[in-house]
Design a protein around this motif. Structure first.
Motif, mmCIF file in Angstrom:
data_model
loop_
_atom_site.group_PDB
_atom_site.id
_atom_site.type_symbol
_atom_site.label_atom_id
_atom_site.label_comp_id
_atom_site.label_asym_id
_atom_site.label_seq_id
_atom_site.Cartn_x
_atom_site.Cartn_y
_atom_site.Cartn_z
ATOM 1 N N SER A 73 0.815 -1.212 0.000
ATOM 2 C CA SER A 73 0.000 0.000 0.000
ATOM 3 C C SER A 73 0.850 1.264 0.000
ATOM 4 O O SER A 73 0.336 2.344 -0.261
ATOM 5 N N SER A 74 2.135 1.137 0.281
ATOM 6 C CA SER A 74 2.998 2.313 0.298
ATOM 7 C C SER A 74 3.374 2.786 -1.103
ATOM 8 O O SER A 74 4.006 3.812 -1.268
ATOM 9 N N SER A 75 2.962 2.035 -2.124
ATOM 10 C CA SER A 75 3.269 2.414 -3.496
ATOM 11 C C SER A 75 2.581 3.734 -3.845
ATOM 12 O O SER A 75 1.407 3.928 -3.549
ATOM 13 N N ARG A 76 3.297 4.625 -4.487
ATOM 14 C CA ARG A 76 2.729 5.908 -4.880
ATOM 15 C C ARG A 76 1.723 5.763 -6.009
ATOM 16 O O ARG A 76 0.980 6.677 -6.305
ATOM 17 N N ALA A 77 1.679 4.588 -6.661
ATOM 18 C CA ALA A 77 0.765 4.399 -7.777
ATOM 19 C C ALA A 77 -0.684 4.343 -7.317
ATOM 20 O O ALA A 77 -1.586 4.593 -8.091
ATOM 21 N N GLY A 78 -0.919 4.035 -6.060
ATOM 22 C CA GLY A 78 -2.259 4.035 -5.515
ATOM 23 C C GLY A 78 -3.047 2.793 -5.868
ATOM 24 O O GLY A 78 -2.634 1.975 -6.680
ATOM 25 N N VAL A 79 -4.205 2.681 -5.260
ATOM 26 C CA VAL A 79 -5.041 1.500 -5.411
ATOM 27 C C VAL A 79 -5.628 1.409 -6.809
ATOM 28 O O VAL A 79 -5.744 0.331 -7.374
ATOM 29 N N SER A 80 -6.021 2.526 -7.399
ATOM 30 C CA SER A 80 -6.704 2.495 -8.682
ATOM 31 C C SER A 80 -5.752 2.429 -9.873
ATOM 32 O O SER A 80 -6.202 2.237 -10.994
ATOM 33 N N ALA A 81 -4.478 2.603 -9.671
ATOM 34 C CA ALA A 81 -3.523 2.611 -10.778
ATOM 35 C C ALA A 81 -3.215 1.195 -11.230
ATOM 36 O O ALA A 81 -3.347 0.236 -10.496
ATOM 37 N N ALA A 82 -2.782 1.086 -12.446
ATOM 38 C CA ALA A 82 -2.410 -0.209 -12.999
ATOM 39 C C ALA A 82 -1.212 -0.772 -12.246
ATOM 40 O O ALA A 82 -0.331 -0.027 -11.827
ATOM 41 N N PRO A 83 -1.177 -2.091 -12.065
ATOM 42 C CA PRO A 83 -0.031 -2.703 -11.397
ATOM 43 C C PRO A 83 1.301 -2.362 -12.067
ATOM 44 O O PRO A 83 2.320 -2.263 -11.391
ATOM 45 N N LEU A 84 1.281 -2.143 -13.375
ATOM 46 C CA LEU A 84 2.520 -1.783 -14.069
ATOM 47 C C LEU A 84 3.088 -0.478 -13.522
ATOM 48 O O LEU A 84 4.294 -0.348 -13.339
ATOM 49 N N LEU A 85 2.217 0.481 -13.235
ATOM 50 C CA LEU A 85 2.691 1.756 -12.689
ATOM 51 C C LEU A 85 3.319 1.568 -11.320
ATOM 52 O O LEU A 85 4.333 2.196 -11.003
ATOM 53 N N ALA A 86 2.731 0.694 -10.513
ATOM 54 C CA ALA A 86 3.300 0.421 -9.191
ATOM 55 C C ALA A 86 4.667 -0.230 -9.336
ATOM 56 O O ALA A 86 5.611 0.112 -8.619
ATOM 57 N N ALA A 87 4.788 -1.165 -10.274
ATOM 58 C CA ALA A 87 6.077 -1.830 -10.496
ATOM 59 C C ALA A 87 7.120 -0.837 -11.007
ATOM 60 O O ALA A 87 8.268 -0.846 -10.555
ATOM 61 N N MET A 88 6.728 0.030 -11.922
ATOM 62 C CA MET A 88 7.671 1.014 -12.455
ATOM 63 C C MET A 88 8.074 2.015 -11.378
ATOM 64 O O MET A 88 9.212 2.468 -11.347
ATOM 65 N N ASP A 89 7.145 2.346 -10.494
ATOM 66 C CA ASP A 89 7.453 3.249 -9.382
ATOM 67 C C ASP A 89 8.529 2.626 -8.489
ATOM 68 O O ASP A 89 9.480 3.291 -8.088
ATOM 69 N N LEU A 90 8.376 1.341 -8.209
ATOM 70 C CA LEU A 90 9.359 0.633 -7.386
ATOM 71 C C LEU A 90 10.697 0.513 -8.104
ATOM 72 O O LEU A 90 11.740 0.877 -7.572
ATOM 73 N N LEU A 91 10.664 0.012 -9.316
ATOM 74 C CA LEU A 91 11.903 -0.281 -10.043
ATOM 75 C C LEU A 91 12.609 0.954 -10.567
ATOM 76 O O LEU A 91 13.802 0.905 -10.868
ATOM 77 N N GLY A 92 11.886 2.062 -10.663
ATOM 78 C CA GLY A 92 12.488 3.296 -11.146
ATOM 79 C C GLY A 92 13.370 3.985 -10.117
ATOM 80 O O GLY A 92 14.112 4.909 -10.451
#
Length: 118
Positions: free
Chosen positions: A10-29
């Motif tokens: 839940s700490s991902s900046r991509a948020g709940v409604s964002a695509a999982p790809l955005l959450a992964a890119m946020d982490l890996l970026g």
């Protein structure tokens, strides 16, 4: 061990409604994340050996990155204090394989473009 099908933390900046790809890119970026995964792909490493392989990444930065990857379920810290890719981390490595192959072709093209023709 977190499975690959679990959602990002839940700490991902991509948020709940964002695509999982955005959450992964946020982490890996984040700086050093892909390098950690690259270094651990062949097998587990202890902190000191991983730090040695990471070049100019500080110990404190490496600690933060390792903690974040553990929280995300990409790495796990073994009882012997070695870090290892989880199932999800290994799948990530496989997913990055085409990008690695592309980067090799891209770098070769850059080298050719930089070399003057006779």
């Amino acid at each position: 061990m977190r499975s690959a099908s679990q959602p990002p933390p839940s700490s991902s900046r991509a948020g709940v409604s964002a695509a999982p790809l955005l959450a992964a890119m946020d982490l890996l970026g984040q700086r050093w994340m892909l390098r950690v995964i690259w270094e651990l792909e062949p097998g587990p490493l202890g902190f000191l050996e991983l730090r040695r392989r990471m070049g100019n990444c500080s110990s404190s930065m490496l600690s933060v990155r390792l903690q974040r990857l553990v929280e995300a379920g990409v790495l796990e810290k073994k009882p012997d204090k070695a870090y290892e890719l989880t199932v999800a981390g290994a799948e990530l490595g496989l997913a990055l394989e085409p990008l690695w192959q592309w980067s090799e072709r891209w770098a070769t093209g850059l080298e050719r473009a930089a070399t003057p023709e006779d």
